[in-house]
Design a protein around this motif. Structure first.
Motif, short mmCIF file in Angstrom:
data_model
loop_
_atom_site.label_atom_id
_atom_site.label_comp_id
_atom_site.label_asym_id
_atom_site.label_seq_id
_atom_site.Cartn_x
_atom_site.Cartn_y
_atom_site.Cartn_z
N GLY A 47 -2.09 5.86 -1.73
CA GLY A 47 -1.41 4.57 -1.65
C GLY A 47 -1.36 4.10 -0.20
N GLY A 48 -0.64 3.03 0.00
CA GLY A 48 -0.50 2.50 1.35
C GLY A 48 0.08 1.11 1.34
N THR A 49 0.06 0.48 2.49
CA THR A 49 0.53 -0.89 2.67
C THR A 49 -0.54 -1.67 3.40
OG1 THR A 49 2.83 -0.14 2.83
CG2 THR A 49 2.35 -2.34 3.63
N ILE A 50 -0.93 -2.78 2.84
CA ILE A 50 -1.97 -3.62 3.43
C ILE A 50 -1.30 -4.78 4.16
CG2 ILE A 50 -3.97 -5.09 2.97
CD1 ILE A 50 -4.66 -3.35 0.63
N ARG A 51 -1.60 -4.88 5.45
CA ARG A 51 -1.02 -5.93 6.28
C ARG A 51 -2.13 -6.74 6.94
NH1 ARG A 51 4.40 -5.06 7.04
NH2 ARG A 51 5.17 -3.02 6.37
N GLY A 52 -1.85 -8.00 7.17
CA GLY A 52 -2.81 -8.88 7.80
C GLY A 52 -2.84 -8.72 9.30
N PRO A 53 -3.65 -9.51 9.99
CA PRO A 53 -3.72 -9.42 11.45
C PRO A 53 -2.38 -9.70 12.12
CG PRO A 53 -5.57 -10.68 10.57
CD PRO A 53 -4.63 -10.46 9.43
N ASP A 54 -1.49 -10.44 11.46
CA ASP A 54 -0.17 -10.74 12.01
C ASP A 54 0.86 -9.70 11.61
OD1 ASP A 54 -0.10 -11.30 9.34
OD2 ASP A 54 0.71 -13.33 9.53
N GLY A 108 -8.82 4.66 -11.09
CA GLY A 108 -7.65 3.82 -11.27
C GLY A 108 -7.70 2.64 -10.32
N GLU A 109 -6.84 1.68 -10.55
CA GLU A 109 -6.76 0.51 -9.68
C GLU A 109 -5.33 0.00 -9.66
OE1 GLU A 109 -8.05 -3.20 -12.48
OE2 GLU A 109 -9.68 -2.02 -11.63
N ASP A 110 -5.03 -0.76 -8.62
CA ASP A 110 -3.69 -1.31 -8.46
C ASP A 110 -3.81 -2.59 -7.64
OD1 ASP A 110 -0.98 -1.59 -8.66
OD2 ASP A 110 -0.47 -0.10 -7.13
N THR A 111 -2.75 -3.37 -7.69
CA THR A 111 -2.68 -4.62 -6.92
C THR A 111 -1.45 -4.57 -6.03
OG1 THR A 111 -3.75 -5.83 -8.72
CG2 THR A 111 -2.59 -7.13 -7.05
N THR A 112 -1.60 -4.94 -4.78
CA THR A 112 -0.48 -4.88 -3.85
C THR A 112 0.63 -5.82 -4.31
OG1 THR A 112 -1.49 -6.58 -2.45
CG2 THR A 112 -1.95 -4.29 -1.91
N ASP A 113 1.87 -5.34 -4.09
CA ASP A 113 3.02 -6.14 -4.49
C ASP A 113 3.43 -7.06 -3.35
OD1 ASP A 113 4.25 -4.49 -2.66
OD2 ASP A 113 5.23 -3.24 -4.15
N THR A 166 2.41 -3.17 -0.70
CA THR A 166 2.22 -1.75 -1.01
C THR A 166 1.48 -1.58 -2.33
OG1 THR A 166 4.38 -1.66 -2.11
CG2 THR A 166 4.30 -1.11 0.23
N TRP A 167 0.79 -0.45 -2.43
CA TRP A 167 0.06 -0.09 -3.64
C TRP A 167 0.04 1.42 -3.75
CZ3 TRP A 167 -4.32 2.96 -3.06
CH2 TRP A 167 -4.81 3.06 -1.76
N GLU A 168 -0.16 1.91 -4.96
CA GLU A 168 -0.24 3.34 -5.18
C GLU A 168 -1.00 3.59 -6.48
OE1 GLU A 168 2.58 7.32 -4.98
OE2 GLU A 168 3.47 5.41 -5.61
N PRO A 175 6.02 6.99 -0.43
CA PRO A 175 6.08 7.12 1.04
C PRO A 175 5.60 5.84 1.71
CG PRO A 175 4.19 8.31 0.16
CD PRO A 175 4.97 7.85 -1.03
N GLY A 176 6.03 5.66 2.94
CA GLY A 176 5.64 4.48 3.71
C GLY A 176 5.30 4.85 5.14
N SER A 177 4.91 3.88 5.91
CA SER A 177 4.57 4.12 7.32
C SER A 177 5.07 2.94 8.14
CB SER A 177 3.07 4.30 7.50
OG SER A 177 2.36 3.16 7.04
N TYR A 178 5.27 3.18 9.42
CA TYR A 178 5.70 2.12 10.32
C TYR A 178 4.55 1.15 10.56
CZ TYR A 178 9.41 5.52 11.26
OH TYR A 178 10.43 6.42 11.13
N THR A 179 4.88 -0.05 10.99
CA THR A 179 3.85 -1.07 11.21
C THR A 179 3.17 -0.91 12.56
OG1 THR A 179 5.49 -2.61 12.12
CG2 THR A 179 5.05 -2.73 9.75
#
Length: 453
Positions: free
Chosen positions: A46-53, A72-77, A81-83, A281-285
């Motif tokens: 999983g992870g978190t997808i962030r843009g250039p900003d 499997g597949e997922d769509t970010t919320d 985030t996705w997992e 789990p998450g991560s800092y930006t």
């Protein structure tokens, strides 16, 4: 006679600490399974997808395949985030659908929308990062893909892997040391085996995560978020002392009862964190994507070097405080002999409160650094608690310096063992070193001999 009783008490406390390690070893697998009892698999990506900003991007399609077969597949919320749960450990390919990206974001390198050979170990919940940039900042991935064999095909030498494992072990040990020093000082001044200290570590990481990365948070820079997290951890430590532990001590509550209460407090705090944060789990930006720096056989990201530097400076600061300040002298006096310190005019209650504030702040800082080095998870402090207890016993009960030495020994052994043995056994080898050292030197590395009987 008094020294005999003192030695007997220290032996009993050492046995209690070993019992605590045994409890942790038994509870850790159970709590990990309980947290996922509604899921079919323990492995996931999983992870978190962030843009250039650095803002999260919703509605990005993510797919996982293995040997070409879809897994499997997922769509970010809304939080980006996705997992995706995985059927078993192994090697997987993870990709995002480029058509689902907004026009203002593209992978940092051409072809960067697909990551191949993502290794998943048993029970791992791996975080995967897709760095996105503005379209005019995208680099040509072919620059790193010539017709000659790449370093990945030859692999690093054993010397390079040894150097990297040694550096990682020192970093790991420094994070354990920051957390263990506070736990050791609390034990030295109150003789309390604080089972809930791991949750102070987790709370520090969670406060920083909320301030820095959570969608509902203010999104402030990680350095300022870490400072506020340390303040929050220190305040929580002081609140626990004034609101819980001091009243219990004044009522004459025994050490065994206090130990059991700390276990209950640990369970309560841990599951409150689970309810608030969730199991993902998450991560800092900040500081996620960095180029490796190489110096000689060593290579490390600037983030890891910063973690090591902050940890070492903090440990030096704590040691200087203990040796060269009045409050440090008072802490050492209370740790050596509480009754004698009180009859000498030292305000023991104030010293204990200071130790709890210091311990809470150090635990929070350790949590932030641990979350930066790995991931922020609801049970991260509890997993670290086993190694904290091991470091304290290995270094010598009641000795802050012993806790530091023991922590580095545990961290280095744990990481060096991965050169020959599976990574799942790294903590087991660290505990084996604890057993061997105690057989040779029962009082620990820096502990003092006590006559029993």
């Amino acid at each position: 006679m008094d020294s005999g009783r003192s030695g007997s008490r220290r032996l009993a406390i050492r046995l209690l600490l070993l019992l605590a390690i045994g409890l942790l070893s038994a509870i850790l697998p159970a709590t990990s399974a309980a947290a996922q009892d509604s899921e079919q698999n323990t492995e996931s990506v999983g992870g978190t997808i962030r843009g250039p900003d650095t803002e999260p991007i919703p509605d990005i399609q993510v797919m996982v395949t293995k040997n070409g077969a879809p897994i499997g597949e997922d769509t970010t919320d809304a939080e980006g985030t996705w997992e995706i749960p995985l059927p078993e450990p192994g090697s997987y390919d993870v990709a995002i659908d480029p058509d689902s990206l907004p026009d203002s974001a593209v992978p940092r390198e051409q072809g960067g929308e697909r990551l191949t050979d993502v290794q998943i170990t048993p029970g791992q919940q791996r975080i995967v990062i897709f760095p996105l940039v503005n379209p005019n900042e995208q680099s040509d991935g072919d620059e790193q893909q010539g017709s000659t064999p790449t370093p990945q095909q030859t692999g690093p030498s054993f010397g390079q892997r040894f150097a990297d494992a040694l550096l990682s072990g020192i970093e790991y040990g420094s994070v354990i040391a920051i957390c263990a020093v506070g736990l050791s000082l609390i034990f030295g001044t109150t003789k309390l085996i604080n089972f809930a200290h791991g949750e102070l570590v987790t709370i520090g990481a969670m406060v920083a995560f909320f301030l820095n990365a959570a969608a509902a948070g203010p999104g402030i820079q990680l350095i300022f978020a870490a400072i506020l997290a340390v303040v929050a951890g220190a305040l929580l430590g002081g609140l626990l002392e004034r609101g819980l532990w001091r009243p219990l001590r004044h009522r004459g509550t025994g050490r065994i009862n206090l130990f059991i209460i700390s276990i209950g407090l640990s369970l309560l705090l841990r599951h409150v964190i689970l309810i608030i944060h969730g199991s993902r789990p998450g991560s800092y930006t900040d500081y996620n994507i960095q180029e490796q720096l190489e110096f000689g056989p060593f290579s490390a990201a600037p983030r890891d070097l910063s973690i090591l530097a902050i940890a070492l400076l903090t440990l030096v600061g704590v040691a200087t405080m203990l040796q060269r300040t009045r409050i440090g002298t008072a802490i050492r006096a209370v740790s050596d002999d509480r009754d004698l310190a009180e009859t000498s005019g030292i305000d023991v209650s104030r010293v204990v409160l200071t130790v709890w504030i210091l311990g809470g702040g150090l635990a929070a800082l350790g949590g932030v650094l641990f979350g930066l080095a790995e991931v922020v998870a609801w049970d991260m402090g509890f997993k670290l608690l086993l190694l904290m207890f091991a470091a304290i016993i290995l270094g010598g009960l009641g000795s802050a310096y012993g806790a530091m030495v023991g922590s580095f020994a545990v961290g280095i052994v744990a990481h060096l063992s991965t050169l020959w043995f599976p990574v799942e056994l790294q903590n087991a080898w660290a505990l084996l070193v604890l057993i061997v050292v105690l057989l040779v030197r029962p009082q620990g590395i820096l502990g003092r001999k006590e006559r029993v009987g």
